[in-house]
Motif scaffolding. Structure first.
Motif, PDB file in Angstrom:
ATOM      1  N   PHE A  16       0.831  -1.211   0.000  1.00  0.00           N
ATOM      2  CA  PHE A  16       0.000   0.000   0.000  1.00  0.00           C
ATOM      3  C   PHE A  16       0.863   1.258   0.000  1.00  0.00           C
ATOM      4  N   GLU A  17       1.925   1.245   0.780  1.00  0.00           N
ATOM      5  CA  GLU A  17       2.778   2.438   0.883  1.00  0.00           C
ATOM      6  C   GLU A  17       3.514   2.724  -0.415  1.00  0.00           C
ATOM      7  N   THR A  18       3.806   1.684  -1.197  1.00  0.00           N
ATOM      8  CA  THR A  18       4.490   1.873  -2.489  1.00  0.00           C
ATOM      9  C   THR A  18       3.502   1.926  -3.651  1.00  0.00           C
ATOM     10  N   HIS A  19       2.198   1.844  -3.328  1.00  0.00           N
ATOM     11  CA  HIS A  19       1.132   1.895  -4.349  1.00  0.00           C
ATOM     12  C   HIS A  19       1.368   0.842  -5.445  1.00  0.00           C
ATOM     13  N   LYS A  20       1.534  -0.380  -4.990  1.00  0.00           N
ATOM     14  CA  LYS A  20       1.759  -1.484  -5.923  1.00  0.00           C
ATOM     15  C   LYS A  20       0.568  -1.655  -6.857  1.00  0.00           C
ATOM     16  N   GLU A  21       0.844  -1.931  -8.122  1.00  0.00           N
ATOM     17  CA  GLU A  21      -0.230  -2.181  -9.080  1.00  0.00           C
ATOM     18  C   GLU A  21      -0.691  -3.629  -8.943  1.00  0.00           C
TER      19      GLU A  21
ATOM     20  N   GLN B 256      -6.671   2.974  -7.193  1.00  0.00           N
ATOM     21  CA  GLN B 256      -6.818   3.983  -8.248  1.00  0.00           C
ATOM     22  C   GLN B 256      -5.900   3.621  -9.404  1.00  0.00           C
ATOM     23  N   GLU B 257      -6.483   3.550 -10.586  1.00  0.00           N
ATOM     24  CA  GLU B 257      -5.734   3.164 -11.790  1.00  0.00           C
ATOM     25  C   GLU B 257      -4.945   1.879 -11.553  1.00  0.00           C
ATOM     26  N   GLY B 258      -5.604   0.942 -10.873  1.00  0.00           N
ATOM     27  CA  GLY B 258      -5.008  -0.366 -10.635  1.00  0.00           C
ATOM     28  C   GLY B 258      -4.038  -0.437  -9.472  1.00  0.00           C
ATOM     29  N   LYS B 259      -3.713   0.710  -8.845  1.00  0.00           N
ATOM     30  CA  LYS B 259      -2.691   0.749  -7.799  1.00  0.00           C
ATOM     31  C   LYS B 259      -3.318   0.889  -6.411  1.00  0.00           C
ATOM     32  N   LEU B 260      -2.756   0.138  -5.466  1.00  0.00           N
ATOM     33  CA  LEU B 260      -3.224   0.205  -4.093  1.00  0.00           C
ATOM     34  C   LEU B 260      -3.036   1.611  -3.527  1.00  0.00           C
ATOM     35  N   GLN B 261      -4.042   2.096  -2.796  1.00  0.00           N
ATOM     36  CA  GLN B 261      -3.960   3.416  -2.160  1.00  0.00           C
ATOM     37  C   GLN B 261      -3.986   3.295  -0.640  1.00  0.00           C
ATOM     38  N   THR B 262      -5.018   2.658  -0.116  1.00  0.00           N
ATOM     39  CA  THR B 262      -5.133   2.479   1.338  1.00  0.00           C
ATOM     40  C   THR B 262      -6.092   1.338   1.598  1.00  0.00           C
ATOM     41  N   PRO B 263      -5.900   0.600   2.693  1.00  0.00           N
ATOM     42  CA  PRO B 263      -6.971  -0.286   3.149  1.00  0.00           C
ATOM     43  C   PRO B 263      -8.014   0.549   3.885  1.00  0.00           C
ATOM     44  N   PHE B 264      -9.136  -0.053   4.232  1.00  0.00           N
ATOM     45  CA  PHE B 264     -10.072   0.698   5.073  1.00  0.00           C
ATOM     46  C   PHE B 264      -9.645   0.537   6.525  1.00  0.00           C
ATOM     47  N   LEU B 265      -9.672   1.664   7.239  1.00  0.00           N
ATOM     48  CA  LEU B 265      -9.076   1.748   8.570  1.00  0.00           C
ATOM     49  C   LEU B 265     -10.096   2.186   9.608  1.00  0.00           C
ATOM     50  N   ARG B 266     -10.320   1.343  10.594  1.00  0.00           N
ATOM     51  CA  ARG B 266     -11.062   1.748  11.766  1.00  0.00           C
ATOM     52  C   ARG B 266     -10.147   2.588  12.660  1.00  0.00           C
ATOM     53  N   VAL B 267     -10.666   3.107  13.751  1.00  0.00           N
ATOM     54  CA  VAL B 267      -9.892   4.029  14.590  1.00  0.00           C
ATOM     55  C   VAL B 267      -8.590   3.388  15.067  1.00  0.00           C
ATOM     56  N   LYS B 268      -8.671   2.202  15.597  1.00  0.00           N
ATOM     57  CA  LYS B 268      -7.477   1.512  16.096  1.00  0.00           C
ATOM     58  C   LYS B 268      -6.463   1.286  14.978  1.00  0.00           C
ATOM     59  N   ASP B 269      -6.934   0.811  13.824  1.00  0.00           N
ATOM     60  CA  ASP B 269      -6.032   0.538  12.700  1.00  0.00           C
ATOM     61  C   ASP B 269      -5.383   1.829  12.200  1.00  0.00           C
ATOM     62  N   ALA B 270      -6.167   2.913  12.185  1.00  0.00           N
ATOM     63  CA  ALA B 270      -5.642   4.195  11.721  1.00  0.00           C
ATOM     64  C   ALA B 270      -4.518   4.692  12.631  1.00  0.00           C
ATOM     65  N   LEU B 271      -4.689   4.524  13.940  1.00  0.00           N
ATOM     66  CA  LEU B 271      -3.631   4.917  14.873  1.00  0.00           C
ATOM     67  C   LEU B 271      -2.366   4.105  14.639  1.00  0.00           C
ATOM     68  N   ARG B 272      -2.526   2.825  14.427  1.00  0.00           N
ATOM     69  CA  ARG B 272      -1.365   1.967  14.198  1.00  0.00           C
ATOM     70  C   ARG B 272      -0.686   2.298  12.874  1.00  0.00           C
ATOM     71  N   TRP B 273      -1.480   2.690  11.881  1.00  0.00           N
ATOM     72  CA  TRP B 273      -0.952   2.987  10.538  1.00  0.00           C
ATOM     73  C   TRP B 273      -0.348   4.386  10.485  1.00  0.00           C
ATOM     74  N   GLY B 274      -0.905   5.296  11.287  1.00  0.00           N
ATOM     75  CA  GLY B 274      -0.459   6.678  11.255  1.00  0.00           C
ATOM     76  C   GLY B 274      -1.248   7.541  10.303  1.00  0.00           C
ATOM     77  N   LEU B 275      -2.487   7.120  10.001  1.00  0.00           N
ATOM     78  CA  LEU B 275      -3.363   7.872   9.105  1.00  0.00           C
ATOM     79  C   LEU B 275      -4.694   8.131   9.791  1.00  0.00           C
TER      80      LEU B 275
END
Length: 439
Positions: free
Chosen positions: A269-274, A311-330
């Motif tokens: 996700f961080e490298t926006h893999k296709e 987007q355009e075949g490339k990963l952008q983000t998973p869906f993040l609940r509050v706990k996951d968002a804190l762990r991810w930093g988003l």
């Protein structure tokens, strides 16, 4: 007293002045749904029988999440009970504390934010609940009067209306009205049609859905030429929804990505893999008016927001609940409701009727057996699809029973995959090249 008021008062008291310091709360959140539901069913051409009687039910239920003063957390499902006295809730608090667990990242309760305006209530559904319910009985009567001669109809019609209440210790206090109308019918349990939105089905929608289903039922009566390795496979919209639910939703869960339990890694996700073909995108959109997957605020108190997963075949983000968002930093994202609220799009989309007319050799898959047993992480499938419809030279010509073998991720990465839209379905028809053989 309503359940939401009982719980809100309870939690404030245990946060401010508990009788037992061991039960002091430092933070909390709650969700309570107040619903009224009217329903009617049909079984083997018999409406309102012993198995499917007309019914009305009223319910107040939801979920609570508690953070205790010692930092531990508890969560529970709650329901309004006749014995919901002060002693009852005292006992519940003690039980919830006994079941507490330690999870520092889960204890964050977000501060209130502005909420979007989202249409999630249809007043005509409320009128059904209030007694103007002829529409339900008229629809059931119409199904039985217009059914194919020898067909046995199964079906269900349900209208629901009520309030969604979200409260948090950080100051969020939201109550809004929401509705739901769900209907489905089938002939001989072989082929059917369904509707599920936050609004009443329109007469023209019912007419088109019925005509399409009758045509497919009649086509199933005739045998058709066998498939071959070059036969194109077309997943009907209901099948596309099931495939998204089986292979996409679990693998885009932030929790599973963080724990390394999904098909894609955090680095992907961080490298926006296709991972899909560049013409594909995938979005969670809870802001669409009157769709079943739409909402104003999550149970965690997060406002609805459109979220692009691919987007355009490339990963952008998973869906993040509050706990996951804190762990991810988003920030937390929009959340799907199963596959509802999940939108698969292609830069080149055509109507289903137009795509059907171009298919020389195809098979339309209406349902499969055993999809829930497939490996969601690998994306692979090996499925039996009896009662499928053979397509030759743009026409549905009869029934075939087939076996499918392939990989859903490869299907979405292939340049040959196409999407067909129908105004009867939120999800698209999916035209793929995959393994197909006679069952």
């Amino acid at each position: 007293m309503k359940l939401v008021a009982q719980l809100e008062d309870l939690f404030y008291r245990y946060q401010q002045a508990p009788q037992d310091e061991n039960l002091r709360l430092s933070a909390w959140r709650l969700l309570v749904n107040e619903s009224q539901v009217v329903s009617l069913g049909i079984k083997d051409n018999s409406p309102g029988g012993v198995y499917t009687p007309p019914s009305y039910r009223q319910k107040e239920s939801g979920e609570v999440f508690l953070v205790w003063a010692d930092g531990t957390c508890s969560e529970a499902i709650v329901q309004l009970q006749p014995q919901s006295t002060a002693e009852f809730w005292e006992q519940k608090m003690q039980q919830w504390k006994q079941a507490a667990y330690t999870d520092p990242e889960a204890s964050h309760i977000p501060a209130p934010e502005p909420l979007p305006l989202v249409a999630v209530e249809d007043r005509t559904v409320r009128e059904i609940i209030e007694g103007d319910d002829d529409v339900i009985f008229d629809l059931a009567k119409q199904w039985l009067e217009e059914k194919p001669d020898r067909a046995k109809v199964q079906g269900s019609i349900q209208a629901a209306w009520g309030y969604r209440n979200v409260r948090t210790s950080t100051g969020l206090a939201v109550t809004y009205q929401q509705s739901q109308f769900v209907s489905w019918f089938s002939f001989d349990s072989l082929v059917g049609g369904g509707f599920a939105k936050r609004r009443l089905i329109l007469p023209e929608e019912q007419k088109k859905l019925w005509a399409q289903t009758v045509k497919r039922y009649e086509a199933l009566a005739g045998e058709a030429p066998a498939v071959n390795p070059e036969t194109q496979v077309i997943f009907a919209p209901a099948m596309t929804e099931e495939l998204l639910g089986q292979f996409i939703v679990p693998n885009f869960s932030g929790e599973r990505v963080i724990e390394g339990q999904g098909a894609f890694s955090k680095e992907n996700f961080e490298t926006h893999k296709e991972v899909f073909h560049p013409q594909f995108s995938l979005t969670i959109d809870p802001l669409q008016p009157l769709e079943l997957g739409s909402y104003m605020v999550t149970s965690e108190g997060v406002p609805a927001v459109q979220t692009t997963l691919v987007q355009e075949g490339k990963l952008q983000t998973p869906f993040l609940r509050v706990k996951d968002a804190l762990r991810w930093g988003l920030k937390p994202t929009g959340l799907p409701h199963g596959a509802a609220g999940l939108y698969l799009r292609h830069t080149v989309e055509e109507t289903w009727d137009k795509i059907l007319s171009t298919i020389e050799d195809g098979v339309l898959i209406l349902s499969v057996l055993g999809l829930h047993t497939q490996d969601a992480v690998a994306g692979s499938y090996s499925l039996s699809a009896p009662h499928s419809l053979r397509i030759i030279k743009g026409e549905i010509v009869g029934r075939v029973d087939v076996k499918l073998s392939g990989n859903f991720f490869r299907d979405l990465a292939a340049a040959t995959t196409r999407l067909g839209r129908s105004d009867l379905s939120l999800h698209p028809y999916l035209v793929v090249r995959t393994g197909v053989q006679k069952l």
